[in-house]
Design a protein around this motif. Structure first.
Motif, PDB file in Angstrom:
ATOM      1  N   UNK A  83      85.735 120.467 146.735  1.00  0.00           N
ATOM      2  CA  UNK A  83      84.798 121.444 146.175  1.00  0.00           C
ATOM      3  C   UNK A  83      85.034 121.630 144.678  1.00  0.00           C
ATOM      4  N   UNK A  84      86.293 121.707 144.259  1.00  0.00           N
ATOM      5  CA  UNK A  84      86.609 121.855 142.835  1.00  0.00           C
ATOM      6  C   UNK A  84      86.191 120.605 142.058  1.00  0.00           C
ATOM      7  N   UNK A  85      86.358 119.438 142.655  1.00  0.00           N
ATOM      8  CA  UNK A  85      85.956 118.187 142.016  1.00  0.00           C
ATOM      9  C   UNK A  85      84.441 118.157 141.798  1.00  0.00           C
TER      10      UNK A  85
ATOM     11  N   UNK B 148      82.051 118.115 138.370  1.00  0.00           N
ATOM     12  CA  UNK B 148      80.979 117.142 138.137  1.00  0.00           C
ATOM     13  C   UNK B 148      79.686 117.869 137.772  1.00  0.00           C
ATOM     14  N   UNK B 149      79.348 118.925 138.521  1.00  0.00           N
ATOM     15  CA  UNK B 149      78.123 119.671 138.233  1.00  0.00           C
ATOM     16  C   UNK B 149      78.186 120.341 136.867  1.00  0.00           C
ATOM     17  N   UNK B 150      79.366 120.870 136.492  1.00  0.00           N
ATOM     18  CA  UNK B 150      79.509 121.474 135.161  1.00  0.00           C
ATOM     19  C   UNK B 150      79.269 120.448 134.074  1.00  0.00           C
TER      20      UNK B 150
ATOM     21  N   UNK C 155      75.833 119.051 128.875  1.00  0.00           N
ATOM     22  CA  UNK C 155      76.129 117.758 128.249  1.00  0.00           C
ATOM     23  C   UNK C 155      76.805 117.940 126.895  1.00  0.00           C
ATOM     24  N   UNK C 156      77.313 116.872 126.380  1.00  0.00           N
ATOM     25  CA  UNK C 156      77.983 116.911 125.086  1.00  0.00           C
ATOM     26  C   UNK C 156      76.989 117.277 123.994  1.00  0.00           C
ATOM     27  N   UNK C 157      77.504 117.716 122.886  1.00  0.00           N
ATOM     28  CA  UNK C 157      76.675 118.089 121.757  1.00  0.00           C
ATOM     29  C   UNK C 157      75.998 116.854 121.179  1.00  0.00           C
TER      30      UNK C 157
END
Length: 64
Positions: free
Chosen positions: A28-30, A34-36, A41-43
């Motif tokens: 679940x933490x993994x 992934x969802x975060x 996304x990166x700047x």
């Protein structure tokens, strides 16, 4: 189609799960990580626009 895993694939799957759990604590933490990463996304850096008049190494050559 055969749905069963080969012994080698099963071993690889167990190793992957062990590494994920060792690093993130749980599946679940993994997946939350992934969802975060997908949600934030990166700047994005602004695009550089080259001056087409200045030319450059890759400019189109004029047809003679």
């Amino acid at each position: 189609m055969d749905e069963s895993l080969s012994a080698e694939n099963l071993r690889a799957l167990r190793e992957l799960l062990a590494q994920v759990i060792a690093r993130y604590g749980s599946l679940d933490a993994f997946f939350a990580q992934i969802y975060r990463l997908l949600d934030y996304p990166t700047t994005e850096l602004p695009a550089l626009h080259a001056d087409p008049v200045a030319g450059g190494r890759h400019r189109l050559r004029d047809a003679c």
